[in-house]
Design an enzyme around this catalytic site. Structure first.
Site, PDB file in Angstrom:
ATOM      1  N   GLY A   1       7.965   3.896  14.141  1.00 45.85           N
ATOM      2  CA  GLY A   1       6.996   4.931  14.474  1.00 45.85           C
ATOM      3  C   GLY A   1       5.611   4.372  14.767  1.00 45.85           C
ATOM      4  O   GLY A   1       4.930   4.821  15.685  1.00 45.85           O
TER       5      GLY A   1
ATOM      6  N   GLN B   1       8.247  12.859  11.705  1.00 44.37           N
ATOM      7  CA  GLN B   1       8.667  13.687  10.561  1.00 44.37           C
ATOM      8  C   GLN B   1       9.406  14.955  10.971  1.00 44.37           C
ATOM      9  O   GLN B   1       9.826  15.713  10.099  1.00 44.37           O
ATOM     10  CB  GLN B   1       7.446  14.063   9.706  1.00 44.37           C
TER      11      GLN B   1
ATOM     12  N   HIS C   1      13.874   5.099  10.216  1.00 46.02           N
ATOM     13  CA  HIS C   1      14.087   5.198   8.768  1.00 46.02           C
ATOM     14  C   HIS C   1      13.761   6.565   8.172  1.00 46.02           C
ATOM     15  O   HIS C   1      13.976   6.785   6.982  1.00 46.02           O
ATOM     16  CB  HIS C   1      13.355   4.063   8.026  1.00 46.02           C
TER      17      HIS C   1
ATOM     18  N   CYS D   1      -4.206   4.781  -3.605  1.00 50.32           N
ATOM     19  CA  CYS D   1      -5.180   3.795  -4.041  1.00 50.32           C
ATOM     20  C   CYS D   1      -5.739   3.078  -2.829  1.00 50.32           C
ATOM     21  O   CYS D   1      -4.985   2.559  -2.018  1.00 50.32           O
ATOM     22  CB  CYS D   1      -4.503   2.775  -4.941  1.00 50.32           C
TER      23      CYS D   1
HETATM   24  N1  PLP Z   1       4.050   8.889  11.820  1.00 48.28           N
HETATM   25  C1  PLP Z   1       4.345   9.652  10.754  1.00 48.28           C
HETATM   26  C2  PLP Z   1       4.067  11.107  10.783  1.00 48.28           C
HETATM   27  C3  PLP Z   1       4.904   9.058   9.613  1.00 48.28           C
HETATM   28  O1  PLP Z   1       5.194   9.816   8.545  1.00 48.28           O
HETATM   29  C4  PLP Z   1       5.144   7.659   9.618  1.00 48.28           C
HETATM   30  C5  PLP Z   1       5.679   6.978   8.413  1.00 48.28           C
HETATM   31  O2  PLP Z   1       5.454   7.402   7.293  1.00 48.28           O
HETATM   32  C6  PLP Z   1       4.824   6.922  10.779  1.00 48.28           C
HETATM   33  C7  PLP Z   1       4.283   7.577  11.857  1.00 48.28           C
HETATM   34  C8  PLP Z   1       5.078   5.440  10.844  1.00 48.28           C
HETATM   35  O3  PLP Z   1       6.437   5.184  11.088  1.00 48.28           O
HETATM   36  P1  PLP Z   1       7.059   3.747  10.721  1.00 48.28           P
HETATM   37  O4  PLP Z   1       7.124   3.679   9.224  1.00 48.28           O
HETATM   38  O5  PLP Z   1       8.417   3.760  11.363  1.00 48.28           O
HETATM   39  O6  PLP Z   1       6.183   2.724  11.322  1.00 48.28           O
END
Ligand code: PLP
Length: 426
Positions: free
Chosen positions: A71, A213, A235, A359
């Site tokens: 992502g 998400q 993932h 944190c």
């Molecule tokens: N965008 C959103 C809304 C996410 O929740 C996340 C991961 O938590 C990401 C992007 C990043 O994705 P990745 O962990 O595959 O880099």
């Protein structure tokens, strides 16, 4: 000890069917998908099948899917690539470093992008980096439920300039990109992307959605949503970590983000992660087939968890409760309690969830999402996210409803501020 995982928005386990589909590509079918021999062609065929499966999940054409490392890369590619879409440079032109710096400023100046205050850091930090290069960024506010008003997108385009106090520029800035996430990771709030996309299209501005998400939780159709770019991550979808995809609508001008070989028609160089891509494809296929049933079952469990908590524990409140939400997510305030202390107490009892604060440089900072919806620092720090998934069962929710009230009662008994406040109400 009984262990219950209610943190599926952080990551999901790899589905057993996904793992089975991937395994051959680590051993027997290990070839490079760019090799022209027959093992290479088998790997290529597997990658192309995965491209079709991912495309089918979001109503796209297979050639509009580019595989990435996840992502974060997809978001970076969409944002940097979208802003710099119109840059062209003469072949073999190597500017001096001073010229290059000046060019960078010229390229970025006069550009404006629109995003929201509640994006994931993958989007927010990309935008902040662009600001350093002279791009103007409007961070749209959201309401108490975390929703963006499409009218505010319209107004941001009209005004063009993000910050009227910035030094005057010779040209009025042009909005080149609108990036609004589909569903928020902390609240589950789903944004009115159809309308935002329509506004973007009317103004001939590219629109990007971070759908990390929402994919697999609610239906996605890139044509209904009117988006040109859309990010996915393996993932969060029962595929492994380190693989993702970017949807790029045919005809969209997007500057390359990585430089290297000619893989994926040059759109994303780098030897393809065949096993990961096969996993993402299989996960997308499973999600497409099971989405409606999963959503109905999981949202019923989520509602039961929410009701149970509100009934059993005084002074609790669900954040963003009136918004359309992803079926698996709930974010709840427990007055008088530190979220991270409750996460630890619940972990000791066997329940995994996550806090609305993190944190940062040694201090506990409230989540930018929770403060953006108008919560005070205290309220944000007392909030917890529970995110359910495909493997969540009724008995796990029963377990959560046993341990959460007990942990909250224990922590409140030793929280000086809560005890004082409670005493003042008797
Ligand atoms: N965008 C959103 C809304 C996410 O929740 C996340 C991961 O938590 C990401 C992007 C990043 O994705 P990745 O962990 O595959 O880099």
């Amino acid at each position: 000890m009984n262990r219950v995982y209610l943190d599926y928005n952080a990551t999901t386990p790899v589905d057993p069917q996904v793992l089975d589909a991937m395994l051959p590509y680590f051993s027997a079918d290990f070839a490079n998908a760019s090799s022209i021999h027959s093992p290479g062609q088998r790997a290529r065929a597997a990658v192309e099948t995965a491209r079709e499966q991912v495309a089918a999940l979001i109503g796209a054409k297979p050639q509009e899917i580019v595989f990435t490392s996840g992502g974060t890369e997809s978001d970076n590619h969409a944002i940097f690539g979208g802003v710099n879409a119109l840059i062209t440079r003469p072949i073999n032109y190597k500017p001096s470093s001073a010229e290059a710096r000046e060019r960078r400023m010229l390229i970025s100046h006069g550009k404006h992008i629109i995003t929201t205050m509640i994006e994931h850091e993958a989007v927010l930090n990309s935008c902040q980096e662009l600001e350093m290069l002279g791009v103007q960024v409007t961070y749209l506010a959201v309401d108490r439920d975390g929703r963006v008003d499409p009218e505010s997108v319209f107004k941001a385009i009209q005004s063009g300039r993000a910050n009227p106090d910035l030094p005057l520029e010779p040209v009025s800035p042009t909005t080149t990109l609108i990036s609004v996430m589909h569903a928020n990771n902390e609240l589950g709030t789903v944004q009115p992307l159809e309308e935002i996309g329509r506004i973007a299209r009317q103004h001939k501005i590219y629109s990007h959605a971070d759908a990390v998400q929402s994919a697999g939780k609610i239906p996605i159709d890139v044509n209904t949503l009117n988006v040109d770019l859309l990010s996915l991550s393996g993932h969060k979808l029962y595929a492994p970590k380190g693989v993702g995809a970017l949807y790029i609508r045919s005809g969209t001008r997007l500057k390359q983000f990585l430089y290297g070989g000619h893989h994926q028609r040059g759109a994303r160089p780098g030897t393809e992660n065949v096993a990961g891509i096969v996993g993402l494809g299989k996960a997308a296929e499973i999600a497409r087939i099971s989405l409606a049933a999963d959503a109905a079952r999981i949202s019923a469990l989520r509602d039961r968890l929410e009701r149970g908590i509100l009934e059993r524990i005084p002074k609790t409140r669900v954040n963003a409760v009136s918004a359309p939400r992803t079926p698996n997510t709930t974010n709840i305030q427990f007055a008088g309690i530190r979220g991270e202390a409750l996460v630890i107490a619940l972990d000791l009892k066997g329940l995994a969830c996550s806090a609305g604060a993190a944190c940062s440089s040694g201090a506990v900072e409230p989540s930018h999402v929770l403060t953006a919806i108008g919560l005070s620092q205290e309220e944000a720090k007392s909030s917890l996210r529970f995110s359910l998934g495909r493997h969540t069962t009724e008995s796990e929710i029963d377990f959560a409803l046993e341990v959460i009230p007990a942990a909250v009662a224990q922590l409140r008994a030793i929280a000086p501020t809560y005890r004082k406040e409670a005493a003042s109400h008797v």
